[in-house]
Write an enzyme that holds these catalytic residues in place. Structure first.
Site, short mmCIF file in Angstrom:
data_model
loop_
_atom_site.label_atom_id
_atom_site.label_comp_id
_atom_site.label_asym_id
_atom_site.label_seq_id
_atom_site.Cartn_x
_atom_site.Cartn_y
_atom_site.Cartn_z
N ARG A 32 -57.25 60.50 37.28
CA ARG A 32 -56.52 59.21 37.49
C ARG A 32 -57.63 58.65 35.33
NH1 ARG A 32 -56.54 55.40 42.39
NH2 ARG A 32 -55.47 56.96 44.34
N ASP A 141 -56.68 39.80 43.44
CA ASP A 141 -56.87 41.62 42.87
C ASP A 141 -57.87 41.45 41.90
OD1 ASP A 141 -55.59 43.88 44.46
OD2 ASP A 141 -55.83 44.24 42.22
#
Length: 285
Positions: A32, A141
């Site tokens: 990632r 979020d």
């Protein structure tokens, strides 16, 4: 990536997001973060870590943290929580909130929006029974990127095929090419806010229902305890908390207790913070 590099990233991620990486997740970090390093013109993770250690790279730090958070989600995920909302939570609230007729729902770690929009669709499907009621859905979020996608309400063919009944797709979405956009009425039902679960909850106000599913599994025990304690302070005395299938308060905190025969559903513990009426399960009509 050296062990020291990995230790630095583990500490950074835990401090910034609560994410508790085990010692064997180097492969996940590399997969990632290598693209993040390349995008920043860096040779790899060692140079990325060096840049972060020096400080003054807040934007890069934010990219790193957001890249490591998991945003797997889909419409009506796991089905049971939405059955609980329709068959248990709403009937209970319609009885206990009959004078004020307002309900606040928090979708914590809402990712790209499938959960809050699923809640909105469920409410719209019960519009006749809920006439005169006002529902406020707050979706939060850590990642601004996923919030922007949620705000747009635009999803791919693959995304709308995951968990969304065809009749709801046709009813609430418009197709443009290979993409589908949820209608403006449902988009208007959601308030989006960037928010870190490690932050103070008090400014969010009180909630009647909290959906916090499939995120606490990434936190260590102390962080979970802290989050449950703070959630208990912002949920109404008879409010309800919905956790993911692999999550529980049992053995972690006594701030909440399970609702009998309702897997994943919890209420504030009536033995804490003064007397509170236990939840009476009301059959759906």
């Amino acid at each position: 990536m050296t062990p020291l590099d990995y230790d630095f990233l583990r500490k950074l991620l835990k401090e910034r997001s609560g994410l508790d990486l085990s010692a064997d997740k180097q492969y996940l970090v590399e997969s990632r973060l290598v693209p993040i390093a390349r995008k920043a013109g860096l040779s790899g993770i060692p140079e990325l870590v060096s840049r972060l250690v020096k400080g003054g790279a807040e934007a890069l730090t934010t990219e790193v943290v957001e890249a490591m958070t998991t945003n797997e989600t889909f419409f009506f995920r796991d089905k049971i929580p939405f059955d609980h909302l329709r068959d248990t939570i709403l009937p209970q609230l319609m009885t206990s909130r009959v004078t004020r007729k307002t309900v606040r729902i928090w979708s914590a770690a809402s990712s790209t929006g499938q959960e809050p929009y699923s809640i909105a669709m469920l409410l719209k499907e019960k519009a006749a029974a809920l006439a005169g009621w006002r529902f406020e859905i707050v979706a939060t979020d850590l990642s601004q990127e996923v919030l922007e996608k949620s705000k747009s309400g635009i999803y791919s063919q693959f995304e709308v095929q995951r968990g969304l009944p065809i009749q709801l797709l046709v009813k609430y979405f418009a197709q443009t090419g290979e993409l589908w956009q949820i209608n403006s009425e449902l988009r208007g039902m959601i308030q989006h806010r960037q928010f870190n679960l490690l932050q103070d909850f008090s400014h969010l106000g009180k909630f009647d229902v909290i959906f916090c599913r499939n995120v606490l599994i990434y936190f260590d025990q102390d962080t979970k305890i802290n989050i449950f304690e703070r959630m208990a302070k912002i949920i109404e005395p008879d409010g309800m908390l919905m956790l993911g299938a692999a999550e529980s308060v049992v053995g972690i905190t006594d701030a909440f207790r399970p609702v009998p025969d309702r897997r994943g559903l919890y209420q504030v513990n009536p033995t804490r913070g003064g007397a509170r009426a236990p939840l009476k399960v009301v059959a759906a009509r």
